[in-house]
Design an enzyme around this catalytic site. Structure first.
Site, PDB file in Angstrom:
ATOM      1  N   GLY A   1       0.640  -1.235  -0.249  1.00 13.59           N
ATOM      2  CA  GLY A   1      -0.057   0.160  -0.052  1.00 13.59           C
ATOM      3  C   GLY A   1       0.822   1.271   0.048  1.00 13.59           C
ATOM      4  O   GLY A   1       0.720   1.956  -0.732  1.00 13.59           O
TER       5      GLY A   1
ATOM      6  N   ALA B   1       1.545  -1.086  14.890  1.00 20.51           N
ATOM      7  CA  ALA B   1       2.183  -2.122  15.674  1.00 20.51           C
ATOM      8  C   ALA B   1       2.105  -1.595  16.952  1.00 20.51           C
ATOM      9  O   ALA B   1       1.525  -2.566  18.045  1.00 20.51           O
ATOM     10  CB  ALA B   1       3.594  -2.373  15.249  1.00 20.51           C
TER      11      ALA B   1
ATOM     12  N   GLN C   1      11.392  -4.423   7.086  1.00 20.43           N
ATOM     13  CA  GLN C   1      10.797  -3.348   6.897  1.00 20.43           C
ATOM     14  C   GLN C   1      12.056  -2.125   6.699  1.00 20.43           C
ATOM     15  O   GLN C   1      11.887  -1.268   5.742  1.00 20.43           O
ATOM     16  CB  GLN C   1      10.342  -2.968   8.308  1.00 20.43           C
ATOM     17  CG  GLN C   1       8.792  -3.418   8.552  1.00 20.43           C
ATOM     18  CD  GLN C   1       7.779  -3.016   7.435  1.00 20.43           C
ATOM     19  OE1 GLN C   1       7.461  -1.971   7.357  1.00 20.43           O
ATOM     20  NE2 GLN C   1       7.448  -4.119   6.706  1.00 20.43           N
TER      21      GLN C   1
ATOM     22  N   VAL D   1       8.415   1.797  12.756  1.00 20.39           N
ATOM     23  CA  VAL D   1       9.567   1.046  12.215  1.00 20.39           C
ATOM     24  C   VAL D   1       9.248   1.310  10.426  1.00 20.39           C
ATOM     25  O   VAL D   1      10.354   1.517   9.896  1.00 20.39           O
ATOM     26  CB  VAL D   1       9.604  -0.404  12.531  1.00 20.39           C
ATOM     27  CG1 VAL D   1       9.840  -1.265  11.308  1.00 20.39           C
ATOM     28  CG2 VAL D   1      10.252  -0.623  13.753  1.00 20.39           C
ATOM     29  N   GLY D   2       7.991   1.191  10.151  1.00 20.45           N
ATOM     30  CA  GLY D   2       7.599   1.002   8.784  1.00 20.45           C
ATOM     31  C   GLY D   2       8.048   2.001   7.722  1.00 20.45           C
ATOM     32  O   GLY D   2       8.297   1.812   6.765  1.00 20.45           O
ATOM     33  N   GLU D   3       8.238   3.217   8.504  1.00 21.66           N
ATOM     34  CA  GLU D   3       8.571   4.534   7.470  1.00 21.66           C
ATOM     35  C   GLU D   3      10.090   5.059   7.652  1.00 21.66           C
ATOM     36  O   GLU D   3      10.467   5.591   6.569  1.00 21.66           O
ATOM     37  CB  GLU D   3       7.326   5.616   7.393  1.00 21.66           C
ATOM     38  CG  GLU D   3       6.172   5.093   6.971  1.00 21.66           C
ATOM     39  CD  GLU D   3       4.940   6.129   7.274  1.00 21.66           C
ATOM     40  OE1 GLU D   3       4.694   6.824   6.631  1.00 21.66           O
ATOM     41  OE2 GLU D   3       4.559   6.144   8.304  1.00 21.66           O
TER      42      GLU D   3
HETATM   43  N1  MCN Z   1       7.907  -3.700  14.245  1.00 19.16           N
HETATM   44  C1  MCN Z   1       8.506  -4.056  15.186  1.00 19.16           C
HETATM   45  N2  MCN Z   1       8.757  -3.572  16.248  1.00 19.16           N
HETATM   46  C2  MCN Z   1       8.517  -2.322  16.468  1.00 19.16           C
HETATM   47  C3  MCN Z   1       7.649  -1.786  15.587  1.00 19.16           C
HETATM   48  C4  MCN Z   1       7.163  -2.272  14.060  1.00 19.16           C
HETATM   49  O1  MCN Z   1       8.541  -5.488  15.081  1.00 19.16           O
HETATM   50  N3  MCN Z   1       8.890  -1.674  17.481  1.00 19.16           N
HETATM   51  C5  MCN Z   1       7.584  -4.370  12.865  1.00 19.16           C
HETATM   52  C6  MCN Z   1       6.125  -5.385  12.777  1.00 19.16           C
HETATM   53  O2  MCN Z   1       6.457  -6.498  12.173  1.00 19.16           O
HETATM   54  C7  MCN Z   1       5.137  -4.295  12.165  1.00 19.16           C
HETATM   55  C8  MCN Z   1       6.013  -3.695  11.402  1.00 19.16           C
HETATM   56  O3  MCN Z   1       7.189  -3.484  11.741  1.00 19.16           O
HETATM   57  O4  MCN Z   1       4.027  -5.329  11.576  1.00 19.16           O
HETATM   58  C9  MCN Z   1       5.533  -2.333  10.861  1.00 19.16           C
HETATM   59  O5  MCN Z   1       5.064  -1.723  12.021  1.00 19.16           O
HETATM   60  P1  MCN Z   1       4.658  -0.031  12.311  1.00 19.16           P
HETATM   61  O6  MCN Z   1       5.805   0.763  12.076  1.00 19.16           O
HETATM   62  O7  MCN Z   1       3.978   0.169  13.444  1.00 19.16           O
HETATM   63  O8  MCN Z   1       3.990   0.316  10.908  1.00 19.16           O
HETATM   64  P2  MCN Z   1       2.434  -0.142  10.725  1.00 19.16           P
HETATM   65  O9  MCN Z   1       2.090  -1.549  10.818  1.00 19.16           O
HETATM   66  O10 MCN Z   1       1.598   1.094  10.953  1.00 19.16           O
HETATM   67  O11 MCN Z   1       2.620  -0.283   8.957  1.00 19.16           O
HETATM   68  C10 MCN Z   1       2.287   0.978   8.266  1.00 19.16           C
HETATM   69  C11 MCN Z   1       3.808   1.218   7.490  1.00 19.16           C
HETATM   70  C12 MCN Z   1       3.668   2.382   6.775  1.00 19.16           C
HETATM   71  S1  MCN Z   1       3.003   3.728   7.211  1.00 19.16           S
HETATM   72  C13 MCN Z   1       3.879   2.261   5.310  1.00 19.16           C
HETATM   73  S2  MCN Z   1       3.944   3.507   4.139  1.00 19.16           S
HETATM   74  C14 MCN Z   1       4.587   0.924   4.825  1.00 19.16           C
HETATM   75  C15 MCN Z   1       5.221   0.120   5.869  1.00 19.16           C
HETATM   76  O12 MCN Z   1       4.427   0.251   7.120  1.00 19.16           O
HETATM   77  N4  MCN Z   1       3.767   0.373   3.945  1.00 19.16           N
HETATM   78  C16 MCN Z   1       4.162  -1.020   3.508  1.00 19.16           C
HETATM   79  N5  MCN Z   1       5.829  -0.882   5.666  1.00 19.16           N
HETATM   80  C17 MCN Z   1       5.137  -1.659   4.675  1.00 19.16           C
HETATM   81  N6  MCN Z   1       5.651  -3.004   4.353  1.00 19.16           N
HETATM   82  C18 MCN Z   1       4.966  -3.480   3.371  1.00 19.16           C
HETATM   83  N7  MCN Z   1       5.429  -4.916   2.947  1.00 19.16           N
HETATM   84  N8  MCN Z   1       4.029  -2.960   2.361  1.00 19.16           N
HETATM   85  C19 MCN Z   1       3.644  -1.851   2.471  1.00 19.16           C
HETATM   86  O13 MCN Z   1       2.745  -1.216   1.708  1.00 19.16           O
HETATM   87 MO1  MOS Z   2       2.241   5.246   5.377  1.00 16.35          MO
HETATM   88  S1  MOS Z   2       2.901   6.568   3.853  1.00 16.35           S
HETATM   89  O1  MOS Z   2       1.746   6.432   6.704  1.00 16.35           O
HETATM   90  O2  MOS Z   2       0.807   4.601   4.813  1.00 16.35           O
END
Ligand code: MCN
Ligand code: MOS
Length: 762
Positions: free
Chosen positions: A244, A515, A662, A727-729
């Site tokens: 996404g 997360a 990620q 973590v994701g961004e």
């Molecule tokens: N995680 C962890 N420990 C933490 C934080 C996160 O282990 N302290 C790991 C987990 O596996 C969690 C992942 O990282 O599922 C992502 O967590 P988080 O940072 O909370 O992000 P979100 O779950 O809210 O996911 C959204 C984020 C965003 S905003 C975008 S843009 C993005 C991303 O994640 N798009 C992605 N990663 C992506 N990964 C895939 N495969 N595809 C996308 O479209």
């Molecule tokens: Mo991520 S760009 O906040 O879905």
């Protein structure tokens, strides 16, 4: 609902929080076992396709659909002449104008590639053929193709994004050393592998939507509001998403069109956007430009930063891609001024793309910092450490945790930074110039309320149930790990059900907030369920553990027992059977005690309750430092990224394997941003020229070097219940400047406009 079977991997501790459990749904995704939104084989499907404008601005005068309607298999043509009877839905904040009609196929043309008609037919091929026969007459209006057009003007200042302290202009003027540069980034796109689209079906006044989504509850709300039906009547299903990256957080016009057609025809409808339509039916990252001036002392102490930025937006909505998002918090500076403008152009409204704001912002400030380092003759690492921000100068608050210093020093150590020679063009391997550069990154910690249900079943399995989304980040997996830890059971004894708006409320999988938010709810619900079980086990006369006299129980190795092995030990299923219980079900949320149903609904379907990084006592962010090595062919100017080492502070990691993935994914997108990605606009007609995956280049495996990632974080319990930060961004933020800085070090050429293509180097 989907039941996940994890593959067994490694040892049992992999299945607890902090373990390296492999992805629950990974196997299904790579073996074709995962069903995507466009793959539901419903009985009686009709196929919709969109017709888009071929002019950038003006009005639709007429749509001649006669031939299309007569074409084989055509069931319906929708044009701006049809009033679909829809109402505008709430915005992100949950605010809604009253009774305002919504036209997903508007007469007013605001950009080239805007959907203005739709054809529905018995087959997709018939719909495509009929769409070709539609004849649209326009009244054209002048257009602005990009914010570089003179007609675009200066745009409007976003007051909410203006910030400053001290006297930046005066301190800059007084500073003995000054640098100034303008940095720009082009339009960039999500290009997720799975394109947008949906399958939709009505049963009376109830609607089921199979649509890839980062936010099942938020998108369900839009459908209910468009069609004026109760929220409960909408079910949005999204168990698997093929990426996404920010593009799947909101319901879009094509969803409204497909849903309308399905209701009108009394048949399920499938609508898939073509790849080119994925470039204009929703916005990517806006093009940006920013001017940065830095004043410093001779020995490299920052005196002032003056920042002026702008980004493109559409003619009908303001979307700021905040070029000043990272600038105020990366370094210690006593005098600061930042302002951001949006410039309307004839393009679809831009949207969030991994690391919105922070990403282009870091390209500016991190390029500028290295420009300053070279001007001063100081090592860029040393310059950063010299100006380390001991607290957040913008909010005045202390950091919750900020291990950016460790990221810089440990990253430098792993990279071998000390072996660098300072002068540009001073490192080479035959005809290949070698360069090293640094780029720091950051992303705020956002916190949102969430809800989760835990079910302990008689067969000893534990279910985790939430409407949260896994688009590949690992939500299924970390939820299972959390429940497995609380119940002391192997992770494959846990089933996770996600991706359905009927399930308990959840934060969006966006803003890197899911997360931390959802684990808080899962942990709370699981602990409550365990407490309930303990209560029963100690008090119920049928319980074999009642006579142990213990006042609590331990859960470990799949067995439940009194502490210090007094009495028997039972498995979950043995205990449930002894108690005569089929199920224990507990629902918990992380809203304040006593939240009303209305407040709960608001929390899951809008951003109204999301907490920003400085809303509490601390300033909370994730941090990183990227070290890039490039190899540039001296004759041809071709750039290869040959090595990247990146060190991160994201607090505690729930699953390091998934986190590393990620981070790497973000870094790879950063390589694309640095060297390849660029939405090209035809100035004559405002059309996106390279609107396909053949011409819009993203990195392939051959473009990706060895990437070493290092965690320097420590648990941050202010940031989330279990101590993790987002973590994701953060991984993408700072990569492009690290590469641009490395290219400068290799070649002596400073490229301030992305991407760094070879013609800019020779
Ligand atoms: N995680 C962890 N420990 C933490 C934080 C996160 O282990 N302290 C790991 C987990 O596996 C969690 C992942 O990282 O599922 C992502 O967590 P988080 O940072 O909370 O992000 P979100 O779950 O809210 O996911 C959204 C984020 C965003 S905003 C975008 S843009 C993005 C991303 O994640 N798009 C992605 N990663 C992506 N990964 C895939 N495969 N595809 C996308 O479209
Ligand atoms: Mo991520 S760009 O906040 O879905």
């Amino acid at each position: 609902m989907t039941i996940m079977e994890p593959r067994k991997h490694g040892d049992a501790s992999d299945g607890t929080v902090g373990g390296r459990q492999t992805r629950f749904e990974g196997n299904l995704k790579v073996t074709g076992g995962a069903t995507y939104a466009l793959e539901y084989p419903l009985e009686g499907l009709a196929y919709a396709i969109l017709v888009q404008s071929t002019i950038p601005a003006g009005r639709v005068i007429s749509v001649d659909a006669e031939k299309a309607l007569a074409a084989p298999g055509v069931l319906m043509v929708l044009t701006p002449d049809d009033d679909l009877g829809l109402l505008v839905a709430s915005d992100w904040g949950g605010n809604r104008p009253e009774n305002q009609p919504y036209y997903p196929l508007p007469r007013q043309v605001q950009y080239n590639g805007q959907s203005i008609a739709a054809v529905v037919a018995e087959s997709r091929e018939q719909a495509v053929e009929a769409a070709r026969l539609i004849c649209i007459t326009y009244e054209k209006a002048p257009h602005v193709a990009s914010f570089n057009d003179t007609a675009a003007g200066e745009g409007k200042v976003m007051d909410s994004l203006t910030s400053g302290w001290g006297d930046a202009e005066a301190a800059l003027a007084a500073a003995p050393v000054q640098i100034e540069g303008e940095y720009s980034t082009p339009r960039e796109y999500h290009v997720a592998m799975e394109p947008h689209g949906l399958t939709v079906k009505w049963d009376g006044d109830r609607i089921t939507v199979w649509e890839p989504s980062q936010w099942s509850h938020g998108m369900a709300r839009s459908y209910s509001e468009w069609f004026g039906i109760p929220y409960e009547n909408v079910r949005l299903i999204s168990p698997f998403i093929g990426g996404g990256f920010g593009s799947k957080g909101a319901a879009l016009a094509h969803g409204a069109v497909a849903a309308f057609a399905a209701r009108k025809l009394g048949r399920p409808v499938k609508l898939a956007l073509t790849r080119p339509q994925n470039f204009t039916n929703y916005g990517g990252r806006a093009a940006t430009r920013q001017r940065i001036k830095i004043g410093a002392t001779e020995d490299g102490i920052l005196q002032a930063i003056v920042h002026r930025g702008a980004s493109e937006t559409s003619t009908y909505a303001d979307w700021p891609e905040q070029t000043g998002a990272a600038t105020p918090i990366l370094y210690k500076v006593e005098n600061f001024s930042s302002q951001h403008r949006v410039v309307p152009v004839n393009a679809v409204t831009p949207g969030a793309l991994r690391g919105p704001g922070k990403n282009p912002s870091a390209f500016g400030i991190e390029s500028a910092m290295e420009e300053l380092a070279y001007k001063l003759g100081i090592d860029p690492l040393e310059l950063r450490l010299k100006n380390y921000a001991d607290h957040d100068y913008q909010s005045g608050k202390p950091w919750s945790t900020r291990r950016l210093r460790e990221a810089l020093t440990e990253g430098a150590e792993a990279f071998g930074w000390s072996k660098r020679s300072h002068e540009p063009r001073s490192m080479r391997d035959g005809k290949t110039l070698i360069g090293w550069g640094i780029g720091c990154g950051t992303f705020p910690v956002l916190q949102a309320p969430s809800e989760a249900m835990i079910r302990i079943l008689r067969n000893g399995r534990v279910e985790v149930v939430s409407g949260a989304i896994d688009m590949g980040q690992g939500t299924y997996t970390i939820l299972a790990q959390t429940a497995a830890e609380v119940f002391g059971i192997p992770v494959d004894q846990v089933e996770v059900h996600l991706g359905d708006s009927r399930l308990p409320g959840s934060a969006i999988a966006g803003g890197s907030m899911l997360a931390g938010s959802i684990l808080g709810a899962v942990h709370k619900a699981a602990t409550a369920a365990r407490d309930e079980l303990i209560g029963l086990a100690l008090n119920d006369e049928k319980s074999p553990l009642r006579d142990t006299g213990a006042n609590t129980l331990t859960f470990s190795g799949g067995r439940i027992a009194a502490p210090r092995d007094q009495g028997p030990s039972l498995t979950l299923s043995e205990l449930m059977a002894a108690l005569g219980r089929d199920e224990i079900e507990i629902l918990r949320n992380t809203l304040p005690e006593g939240a009303t149903a209305q407040e709960q609904h608001q929390a899951w379907t809008s951003m109204a309750k999301v907490q920003g990084p400085t809303m509490g006592e601390y300033s909370m962010h994730s941090w990183c430092a990227h070290f890039a090595e490039v190899r540039v062919d001296e004759d041809f100017g071709t750039v290869r990224v040959s090595r990247i080492v990146s060190a991160f502070d994201c607090g505690r990691l729930y699953n390091p394997r998934l986190v590393e993935s990620q981070w790497r994914g973000g870094i790879i997108m950063g390589i694309g941003q640095a060297l390849l990605e660029e939405g090209l606009v035809d100035q004559r007609n405002g059309r996106t020229v390279n609107n396909n995956m053949g011409d819009y280049l993203v990195p392939t495996n051959a473009d990706v070097p060895h990437i070493e990632v290092i965690s320097v974080g420590i648990p941050d319990y202010g940031a989330s219940a279990l101590g993790g930060k987002g973590v994701g961004e953060v991984g993408i933020v700072g990569v492009a400047p690290a590469i641009a800085n490395a290219v400068f070090h290799a070649t002596g050429k400073r490229v301030r406009d992305l991407p760094i293509t070879l013609e800019k180097l020779i």
